[in-house]
Design an enzyme around this catalytic site. Structure first.
Site, PDB file in Angstrom:
ATOM      1  CE1 TYR A  97       0.421   1.915   4.210  1.00  0.00           C
ATOM      2  CE2 TYR A  97       0.918  -0.412   4.481  1.00  0.00           C
ATOM      3  CZ  TYR A  97       0.983   0.889   4.941  1.00  0.00           C
ATOM      4  OH  TYR A  97       1.617   1.171   6.131  1.00  0.00           O
ATOM      5  CB  CYS A  98       1.417   4.054  -1.669  1.00  0.00           C
ATOM      6  SG  CYS A  98       0.117   4.214  -2.906  1.00  0.00           S
ATOM      7  NE  ARG A  99      -0.240  11.268  -0.627  1.00  0.00           N
ATOM      8  CZ  ARG A  99      -1.076  11.894  -1.478  1.00  0.00           C
ATOM      9  NH1 ARG A  99      -2.310  12.138  -1.116  1.00  0.00           N
ATOM     10  NH2 ARG A  99      -0.671  12.254  -2.658  1.00  0.00           N
ATOM     11  CB  ILE A 125      -2.694   4.460   4.224  1.00  0.00           C
ATOM     12  CG1 ILE A 125      -2.431   3.837   5.603  1.00  0.00           C
ATOM     13  CG2 ILE A 125      -3.285   5.841   4.293  1.00  0.00           C
ATOM     14  CD1 ILE A 125      -1.367   4.553   6.421  1.00  0.00           C
TER      15      ILE A 125
END
Length: 139
Positions: A97-99, A125
């Site tokens: 995952y990331c932002r 996220i």
């Protein structure tokens, strides 16, 4: 097109094709709610299979500000990203995952190209927290 520029032109075409393939992957990955690597629906998951490694591909600063409990930080924008993931077992299950989901899609594409067989793009996220049931914590 001049004859002396054939190599540069070919390299440019390859880069454009890779970008197009990455974009296509993002569109396809975002267009489905099923996780084809495990057969589970992302909305119904709520927990992780035993042994799943959670990877946060944001910058170290973003990670320090808040990340999912137990997540490893491997920054996809780092020039050593491929080197760092090459130390991981390719057949373990991973959730990335990331932002917002852009960098995670890029990271998953890279990981799959490096032979990883069980990689799930959890998106941003907030989506990752909802699908995994993990809490956000900061350092």
């Amino acid at each position: 097109m001049r004859v002396g520029h054939n190599g540069a032109m070919a390299a440019r075409i390859v880069r454009v094709l890779l970008l197009m393939l990455t974009g296509l992957f993002v569109v396809v990955a975002c267009g489905t709610s099923d996780d084809t690597s495990t057969g589970q629906s992302g909305a119904a998951a709520g927990s992780l299979a035993p042994g799943t490694v959670v990877i946060d591909v944001r910058t170290p600063e973003e990670y320090a500000a808040g990340h999912l409990q137990g997540a490893r930080n491997i920054d996809v924008s780092s020039p050593t990203f491929v080197e760092m993931i090459s130390t991981l077992p390719t057949d373990d299950p991973y959730v990335v995952y990331c932002r917002t989901g852009n960098r995670s899609a890029q990271a998953v594409a890279i990981m799959r190209s490096q032979g990883f067989t069980d990689v799930t793009d959890a998106g941003g996220i907030d989506e990752a927290q909802a699908s995994t049931g993990l809490q956000v914590q900061s350092e």
